[in-house]
Design a protein around this motif. Structure first.
Motif, PDB file in Angstrom:
ATOM      1  N   GLY A 149       0.558  -1.290   0.201  1.00  0.00           N
ATOM      2  CA  GLY A 149       0.075  -0.028  -0.137  1.00  0.00           C
ATOM      3  C   GLY A 149       1.072   0.651  -0.030  1.00  0.00           C
ATOM      4  N   LEU A 150       1.854   1.167   0.428  1.00  0.00           N
ATOM      5  CA  LEU A 150       2.758   2.294   0.870  1.00  0.00           C
ATOM      6  C   LEU A 150       3.655   2.846  -0.354  1.00  0.00           C
ATOM      7  CD1 LEU A 150       4.008   4.484   2.384  1.00  0.00           C
ATOM      8  CD2 LEU A 150       5.823   2.846   3.758  1.00  0.00           C
ATOM      9  N   ASN A 151       4.063   2.050  -1.079  1.00  0.00           N
ATOM     10  CA  ASN A 151       5.219   1.999  -2.274  1.00  0.00           C
ATOM     11  C   ASN A 151       3.904   1.901  -3.083  1.00  0.00           C
ATOM     12  OD1 ASN A 151       7.111   1.078  -1.708  1.00  0.00           O
ATOM     13  ND2 ASN A 151       6.625  -1.056  -1.729  1.00  0.00           N
ATOM     14  N   CYS A 152       2.471   1.913  -3.220  1.00  0.00           N
ATOM     15  CA  CYS A 152       1.399   2.448  -5.024  1.00  0.00           C
ATOM     16  C   CYS A 152       0.804   3.906  -3.988  1.00  0.00           C
ATOM     17  CB  CYS A 152       0.461   1.315  -4.349  1.00  0.00           C
ATOM     18  SG  CYS A 152       1.110  -0.410  -5.323  1.00  0.00           S
ATOM     19  N   HIS A 153       1.277   4.303  -2.921  1.00  0.00           N
ATOM     20  CA  HIS A 153       0.382   5.379  -2.646  1.00  0.00           C
ATOM     21  C   HIS A 153       0.881   6.677  -3.222  1.00  0.00           C
ATOM     22  CE1 HIS A 153      -0.703   8.949  -0.295  1.00  0.00           C
ATOM     23  NE2 HIS A 153      -1.131   7.983   0.835  1.00  0.00           N
ATOM     24  N   ARG A 154       0.062   7.411  -3.759  1.00  0.00           N
ATOM     25  CA  ARG A 154       0.516   8.203  -4.822  1.00  0.00           C
ATOM     26  C   ARG A 154       1.524   9.554  -4.451  1.00  0.00           C
ATOM     27  NH1 ARG A 154      -2.517  12.841  -2.937  1.00  0.00           N
ATOM     28  NH2 ARG A 154      -4.081  11.935  -1.852  1.00  0.00           N
ATOM     29  N   MET A 155       1.619   9.174  -3.019  1.00  0.00           N
ATOM     30  CA  MET A 155       2.878  10.340  -2.368  1.00  0.00           C
ATOM     31  C   MET A 155       3.671   9.761  -1.837  1.00  0.00           C
ATOM     32  SD  MET A 155       1.611  13.046  -2.137  1.00  0.00           S
ATOM     33  CE  MET A 155       2.694  14.051  -1.184  1.00  0.00           C
ATOM     34  N   LYS A 156       4.191   8.318  -2.626  1.00  0.00           N
ATOM     35  CA  LYS A 156       5.879   7.714  -2.325  1.00  0.00           C
ATOM     36  C   LYS A 156       6.359   8.274  -2.740  1.00  0.00           C
ATOM     37  CE  LYS A 156       8.736   4.679  -3.147  1.00  0.00           C
ATOM     38  NZ  LYS A 156       9.408   3.662  -3.699  1.00  0.00           N
ATOM     39  N   PRO A 157       6.813   9.072  -4.137  1.00  0.00           N
ATOM     40  CA  PRO A 157       8.224   9.651  -4.158  1.00  0.00           C
ATOM     41  C   PRO A 157       8.571  10.335  -4.105  1.00  0.00           C
ATOM     42  CG  PRO A 157       6.640   8.973  -6.443  1.00  0.00           C
ATOM     43  CD  PRO A 157       5.369   8.576  -5.123  1.00  0.00           C
ATOM     44  N   ALA A 158       7.014  11.388  -3.904  1.00  0.00           N
ATOM     45  CA  ALA A 158       7.291  12.335  -3.134  1.00  0.00           C
ATOM     46  C   ALA A 158       8.358  11.887  -1.554  1.00  0.00           C
ATOM     47  CB  ALA A 158       5.578  13.682  -2.739  1.00  0.00           C
ATOM     48  N   LEU A 159       7.548  11.706  -0.501  1.00  0.00           N
ATOM     49  CA  LEU A 159       8.065  11.096   0.826  1.00  0.00           C
ATOM     50  C   LEU A 159       9.251  10.499   0.141  1.00  0.00           C
ATOM     51  CD1 LEU A 159       4.704   9.799   1.841  1.00  0.00           C
ATOM     52  CD2 LEU A 159       6.186  11.358   3.389  1.00  0.00           C
ATOM     53  N   PHE A 160      10.028  10.055  -0.342  1.00  0.00           N
ATOM     54  CA  PHE A 160      10.834   9.387  -1.095  1.00  0.00           C
ATOM     55  C   PHE A 160      11.955   9.897  -0.686  1.00  0.00           C
ATOM     56  CE2 PHE A 160      14.600   7.493  -3.330  1.00  0.00           C
ATOM     57  CZ  PHE A 160      14.197   5.890  -2.777  1.00  0.00           C
TER      58      PHE A 160
END
Length: 448
Positions: free
Chosen positions: A63-74
């Motif tokens: 779920g986390l990986n697919c989160h839309r905000m994930k790149p930002a978080l990364f």
DNA sequence: CATTATGATTGGTT
DNA sequence: AACCAATCATAATG
């Protein structure tokens, strides 16, 4: 399940509904009572995370990986990481080759444990053993040692392999894990490398332990076997019997030739193995015979008195052996092989009297004294025994100090022993006549 | 536990 | 190389 979303959101350190991406330090400052409740929930979930199944966690991760905000978080994470400057420059600690480990390695190599295969494995041992004795006879212990050593070797290698394999497995596992994680958090290759190093260090410390215990085992084995040369095992009764027989029957020249030594060694070994213990590997070697005679000669010479009893015993014994068919036990109580001590003592005193008479009556005995030196020593012996002179400190070879009078019977004294601390080179022919085969005549003398 | 006995080792000699 | 003398180290013994 919403809670999950919540958790993930907040775990990222950012409130996803807000636009300020980074507010890590001030997370509580902007906290409203409602949020407090939220945090409590989150914490609770965190605490409960270990109770979750793998699938659940996996799902969350996904779920986390697919989160839309994930790149930002990364990218945020990357930034943070950059800022914290945890650039792990402490990974440059090139392990210095650890003297202890080197020592262990060297030793294992030297002992043939970690070296090449079995063939030359026991090189160190071979050297050691050949340096010790004859080199050929102790093959029993040697092979025993080799067997034990290769046992240790095998254990060592299999353990080592196991460790290595485990290490490899674990390392690849961790690397996979890191690689996997690198999708959700920034992991530099350097970091992975460092991790691998740490793992390897851990495993190598285990290896050191293994090596250490192996070394220990080898040392123990070594002291058990190779240094068993220092470990003294008494010869069997029979062996000393045989050796003594030879010694006292060749008292004038107790220097067995090489062949004689071989024969003695053989006889001793055979007797030993036949009578007592076949197993124990109690074979007596030529060098042992040499040792025995060396010791015997010097100890006999050093304190002849102490050996008189023994001398008489063996002389009588050989005499009996020689005169087997005869019926010469008219008055002699010492006809048997295992005569009792009192009997023997009686015999001794009798002999002494005889000798005394012989000497003081003009030496008309049936045995012929060889040289004036012999007479001298004999008389001296008698005198000292009569006077009970106790001077044990005199290390001079000439002063033949007897410990007590009874044993001072010089009948089987060192006929070949000269005053210079060595056996005079009494030639074989003379020894045939008087001291050696003369024992039989002496025996007849005593029995008369 | 101290002492003695004894096989092995070492260093020097011939 | 064999041997001796001293010494070591341990087994046997009291």
């Amino acid at each position: 399940m919403e809670e999950h979303a919540h958790l993930m959101q907040t775990l990222g350190g950012v409130t996803l509904n807000g636009l300020t991406p980074i507010s890590l330090p001030g997370i509580h400052e902007s906290m409203e009572p409602a949020n407090k409740q939220e945090i409590g929930d989150i914490l609770h979930q965190i605490m409960a995370i270990t109770d979750q199944s793998l699938d659940e966690a996996q799902a969350k991760k996904h779920g986390l990986n697919c989160h839309r905000m994930k790149p930002a978080l990364f990218s945020v994470l990357c930034e943070i990481k950059e800022k914290t400057g945890l650039s792990l420059r402490n990974s440059q600690d090139e392990e210095p080759p650890d003297p202890q480990l080197m020592r262990l390695d060297n030793m294992l190599l030297a002992e043939g444990v970690s070296g090449p295969e079995k063939g030359g494995g026991a090189s160190a041992i071979t050297i050691a053993t050949t340096a010790v004795g004859g080199g050929a006879e102790n093959s029993i212990e040697h092979s025993d040692y080799k067997a034990k050593l290769s046992q240790i070797r095998n254990i060592y290698h299999s353990e080592l392999e196991k460790y290595q394999q485990a290490c490899e497995e674990f390392t690849s596992h961790v690397m996979n894990l890191l690689r996997e994680q690198s999708r959700s958090r920034p992991v530099s290759p350097r970091e992975i490398e460092r991790m691998v190093k740490i793992i390897q260090r851990k495993f190598s410390s285990i290896q050191i332990q293994l090596k250490q215990s192996t070394c220990e085992a080898v040392m123990i084995l070594r002291s058990r076997f190779l240094d068993a040369r220092r470990k003294r095992r008494n010869f069997s009764k029979q062996a000393t019997e045989i050796l003594n027989e030879y010694f006292y029957s060749h008292l004038s020249n107790p220097y067995p030739s090489e062949e004689a030594k071989e024969e003695l060694a053989r006889k001793c070994s055979i007797t030993v193995s036949q009578v007592i213990l076949m197993a124990k590997g109690s074979t007596i070697t030529v060098s042992q015979v040499s040792n025995w005679f060396g010791n015997k000669r010097i100890r006999y010479k050093k304190n002849i008195g102490k050996f008189q009893e023994e001398a008489n015993l063996y002389a009588a014994k050989t005499a009996v052996t020689a005169a087997q068919g005869q019926h010469s036990h008219d008055s002699s109580p010492s006809a048997g092989f295992q005569m009792k001590d009192e009997d023997f003592q009686l015999d001794v005193s009798e002999d002494k009297n005889n000798l005394l008479n012989n000497i003081f009556n003009g030496s008309s005995g049936s045995y012929s004294l060889q040289s004036s030196g012999e007479i001298f020593t004999n008389v001296t012996d008698l005198n000292s025994s009569f006077l009970s002179t106790q001077d044990p400190g005199a290390g001079q070879t000439l002063s033949l100090n007897y410990s007590d009078g009874l044993r001072g019977n010089p009948l089987y004294g060192p006929h070949g022993l000269n005053g210079n601390g060595g056996w005079s080179d009494a030639l074989t022919p003379s020894s045939v006549t008087s001291p050696i085969e003369g024992t039989s005549s002496i025996h007849s003398d005593t029995s008369n």
